[in-house]
Design a protein around this motif. Structure first.
Motif, mmCIF file in Angstrom:
data_model
loop_
_atom_site.group_PDB
_atom_site.id
_atom_site.type_symbol
_atom_site.label_atom_id
_atom_site.label_comp_id
_atom_site.label_asym_id
_atom_site.label_seq_id
_atom_site.Cartn_x
_atom_site.Cartn_y
_atom_site.Cartn_z
ATOM 1 N N GLU A 165 -3.935 -2.418 -2.978
ATOM 2 C CA GLU A 165 -4.409 -3.280 -1.891
ATOM 3 C C GLU A 165 -4.169 -4.725 -2.311
ATOM 4 O O GLU A 165 -4.589 -5.137 -3.406
ATOM 5 N N GLY A 172 0.705 1.826 -3.715
ATOM 6 C CA GLY A 172 -0.655 2.343 -3.728
ATOM 7 C C GLY A 172 -1.700 1.309 -4.090
ATOM 8 O O GLY A 172 -2.765 1.658 -4.607
ATOM 9 N N ARG A 214 1.779 2.070 -8.669
ATOM 10 C CA ARG A 214 2.533 3.277 -9.023
ATOM 11 C C ARG A 214 3.836 3.276 -8.216
ATOM 12 O O ARG A 214 3.839 2.818 -7.068
ATOM 13 N N GLY A 232 -6.501 -1.247 -7.171
ATOM 14 C CA GLY A 232 -5.489 -0.233 -7.428
ATOM 15 C C GLY A 232 -4.599 -0.618 -8.584
ATOM 16 O O GLY A 232 -4.511 -1.792 -8.963
ATOM 17 N N ARG A 267 0.853 -1.206 0.000
ATOM 18 C CA ARG A 267 0.000 0.000 0.000
ATOM 19 C C ARG A 267 0.881 1.246 0.000
ATOM 20 O O ARG A 267 0.674 2.168 -0.792
ATOM 21 N N GLU A 268 1.899 1.260 0.884
ATOM 22 C CA GLU A 268 2.782 2.430 0.996
ATOM 23 C C GLU A 268 3.619 2.634 -0.264
ATOM 24 O O GLU A 268 3.811 3.767 -0.709
ATOM 25 N N GLU A 269 4.144 1.535 -0.803
ATOM 26 C CA GLU A 269 5.117 1.655 -1.895
ATOM 27 C C GLU A 269 4.485 1.716 -3.276
ATOM 28 O O GLU A 269 5.077 2.291 -4.199
ATOM 29 N N LEU A 295 5.618 4.752 -5.903
ATOM 30 C CA LEU A 295 5.606 5.799 -4.888
ATOM 31 C C LEU A 295 6.918 5.850 -4.110
ATOM 32 O O LEU A 295 7.248 6.857 -3.497
ATOM 33 N N ASP A 296 7.664 4.741 -4.134
ATOM 34 C CA ASP A 296 8.898 4.659 -3.343
ATOM 35 C C ASP A 296 10.040 4.036 -4.158
ATOM 36 O O ASP A 296 11.092 3.718 -3.619
#
Ligand code: DCM
Length: 127
Positions: free
Chosen positions: A58, A56, A90, A87, A52-54, A92-93
């Motif tokens: 589920e 986006g 993406r 989702g 989820r954090e990295e 994100l990290d």
């Protein structure tokens, strides 16, 4: 001993790889996304949080595959197949994401530790 979880998301005969940005010796190389299990978490909960954090997304489930990999003297890392619930991933990290098939997987510059899972990943992409 700390535990690191790494998640394999599959779609249309491909697995999702992520390109690391850190540390410098691993930056630019590709991995199964994941991270450390926090106190009180199960592997499945840690995978859901990290992805989820990295990315986006589920995910749910945690179907372990391949061998555990020792990282230094106080970390052990395991790989899990997870199901994408919702989702679109993406970076994100990470520097980038790529969905690779069995053939493309062979060409990727994977971080050394994740190479232990290549035979299992190949089997899952073939089957
Ligand atoms: N790690 C790895 N392969 C992965 C995920 C993590 O080798 N697929 C390693 C890199 C770090 C440690 O696990 O040594 C913690 O990961 P991170 O830096 O992503 O929290």
């Amino acid at each position: 001993m700390g535990h690191v979880v790494a998640g394999a998301v599959f779609r249309d005969g491909r697995v999702l790889l992520a390109q690391r940005t850190r540390p410098p010796e691993l930056a630019g190389r590709w991995e199964l996304p994941g991270g450390k299990i926090e106190p009180g978490e199960s592997a499945e909960q840690a995978l859901a949080r990290e992805l989820r954090e990295e990315l986006g997304i589920e995910v749910r489930g945690a179907d372990r595959f391949g061998p555990p990999v020792q990282l230094g003297s106080d970390l052990v890392m395991c790989a899990y197949r997870v199901d994408l619930v919702s989702g679109e991933p993406r970076p994100l990290d990470h520097a980038a994401l790529r969905w690779v098939d069995a053939k493309e997987l062979e060409q990727m510059d994977l971080v050394e530790a994740d190479r232990a899972w290549l035979p299992a990943l190949r089997d899952m992409l073939a089957g």
